[in-house]
Design a protein around this motif. Sequence first.
Motif, short mmCIF file in Angstrom:
data_model
loop_
_atom_site.label_atom_id
_atom_site.label_comp_id
_atom_site.label_asym_id
_atom_site.label_seq_id
_atom_site.Cartn_x
_atom_site.Cartn_y
_atom_site.Cartn_z
N SER A 97 0.77 -1.29 -0.01
CA SER A 97 -0.05 -0.22 0.17
C SER A 97 0.80 1.31 0.02
CB SER A 97 -0.91 -0.07 1.48
OG SER A 97 -0.21 -0.21 2.37
N LEU A 102 1.68 1.28 -5.05
CA LEU A 102 0.27 1.43 -5.66
C LEU A 102 0.54 1.94 -7.23
CD1 LEU A 102 -1.77 3.05 -2.56
CD2 LEU A 102 -1.92 0.66 -3.52
N ARG A 103 1.44 3.06 -7.17
CA ARG A 103 1.51 3.56 -8.61
C ARG A 103 2.08 2.51 -9.81
NH1 ARG A 103 -0.50 6.21 -12.32
NH2 ARG A 103 1.02 7.21 -13.94
N LEU A 105 1.18 -0.53 -9.49
CA LEU A 105 -0.14 -1.26 -9.71
C LEU A 105 -0.89 -0.76 -10.76
CD1 LEU A 105 -0.67 -2.88 -6.30
CD2 LEU A 105 -0.03 -4.17 -8.20
N ASP A 106 -1.08 0.53 -10.42
CA ASP A 106 -1.91 1.34 -11.45
C ASP A 106 -1.51 1.09 -13.00
OD1 ASP A 106 -3.54 2.05 -9.71
OD2 ASP A 106 -2.81 3.87 -9.30
N LEU A 107 0.06 1.25 -12.98
CA LEU A 107 0.63 1.26 -14.71
C LEU A 107 0.54 -0.23 -14.75
CD1 LEU A 107 4.05 3.07 -13.56
CD2 LEU A 107 2.08 4.04 -15.16
N TRP A 108 0.55 -1.21 -13.96
CA TRP A 108 0.64 -2.50 -14.57
C TRP A 108 -0.85 -2.68 -15.11
CZ3 TRP A 108 3.96 -5.91 -16.22
CH2 TRP A 108 3.64 -7.35 -16.21
N ALA A 109 -1.97 -2.30 -14.28
CA ALA A 109 -3.05 -2.42 -14.94
C ALA A 109 -3.38 -1.83 -16.29
CB ALA A 109 -4.18 -1.83 -13.81
N GLU A 110 -2.57 -0.79 -16.42
CA GLU A 110 -2.74 -0.28 -17.86
C GLU A 110 -1.94 -1.11 -18.95
OE1 GLU A 110 -4.58 2.39 -18.90
OE2 GLU A 110 -5.47 2.23 -17.13
N SER A 127 9.71 2.51 -12.51
CA SER A 127 9.01 2.20 -11.45
C SER A 127 9.62 0.71 -11.18
CB SER A 127 7.72 2.05 -11.48
OG SER A 127 6.97 1.59 -10.31
#
Length: 511
Positions: A97, A102-103, A105-110, A127
């Motif tokens: 967390s 978290l950043r 994970l956001d990039l990975w989701a993209e 990252s």
Amino acid sequence: SAALSAALSAALSAAMLHGRAAAARQCGSELCGRWRGRRRAWPLSPVLLLAAAACSGAAAPAVAAVVAPTVAEGLEAMRGAPGRQVSCPMLEPAACSAPDKLRFLDLWAEKIKCWLCTEVSEELSKSAVKIIKELASLNIGFTLDRGMQITEEWLNSCLPLYLLAMLSTTRAARLQPWALYRLALNTLWSCRYDEQEFFGAFGVTPGQLSYLFGLIGQPYDPTPQILELQMLERRGADVPSKQAPGHLAWSAPLVIDVGMGLGADSRYYLRQGFRVVGIEANPVALDTALADPGTQPYLLSGQLTVLNAAISASNGTEASMPFWVIPHRPEQSKAVSWVALDGGEEVSVRTVRCADLLRLYGEVIYMKVDVEFNTIDCLSSLAREAEIRRAADAGFGARAASEGFWRPPKYISVEVEATGLIGDFYKHLVSLGYDSYKVCRQYIFSPGPCEQGHYNTEILGCGSGPFGEAAVDYKVGTLWRPIHELPDDVEFLREFEDGLDWFDLHAKLPD
């Protein structure tokens, strides 16, 4: 096991009665020393975790009542849901967390929405490097059993992000040092993450990552961590880790690798414990594959058989055909003459039909077909043979029986070279009796050095990934889908047409 259990129980008892210092002295014995890392001794907490894990289910409440709260919490995190084997936390709350995690994970989701898109690649790479440096500096040693030492730092880190970060580095022109990929491979080997749960969270599976990191490690390491990826397909054959390379029972299931290339897939199948017949039209590629020290023991023992041959049409009658190879690029060849414009040289290659391979070698557990536009010729040959056999069985049963055993492979995969081929693929697969399918991404199995426009010994050929039950569908993970859904499955075709990924189509006969 009994001696270890007694030692751990003594350590736990000492902790209960006399505190941590006594437990540390108790575990100073030679026996517990075997479970220490090669570089550093374990912190005390994991010793207690192991002792608690060794207790019966009835004793667990008493253990939780006397062990320090942080240790009990760590044990619960390792246990996961009731009834599951001990495993690592999927996402450790405190570590994962952090804002930088978290950043990521956001990039990975993209990224998983568009594997070959470049919009997030640069920031994701930066990252990833930060996460790799952070995780690689932790107190994580190695043991002789499952590859990694359980440490408090290990349990409290965000391990899946390290795995994803290492995956993101594989598309670079130059790879990271092997030690970092080996650390990721050992993490996967030790943690035993659930395949479907991991896929649901991150869009890839531990099996895919293990295959990829094992592929990278071929020139450096035996990578015993990947030997269990095809356990279900091996069907009780000898475990390859218990044998020297090439010493395998002839009863082992057979894989036919049509389009062997530089041998990366064949070496994978061999190390998984299968017998392999490799078919390759390019004599330069075949010479390169057989010269590899990792291939030679299997060839000499007979576990590997190779044929320098091209795939002919189902009704083909030519004994040979022209083929174009590029001498300085053994991984490149075509059955079309325009390759001569890129420096290709014409050679004459014998031909073989895929149906004849099954007639010659018998029952096949898996056939991988990756021969570009000749792939449809392979499927057509199998479908035509199946039709002839059905007709013979209907009218001339005794004659059909006299011709010997013949059946399609239990599992088959074909490379999708063009979207227009899907209709023919579907027709042939259905006629052969296949009732389930997966569409599998190939981007993940192609490290950067494989795609740099020149032959590079840093990677001994790109691979196609696991097969059968271990293959990973781009939508549903390791699950199979009914084959009647294939004609309406158009999302992967759009990705392919837009140049965002390329795919293999896997199919399975009914159980």
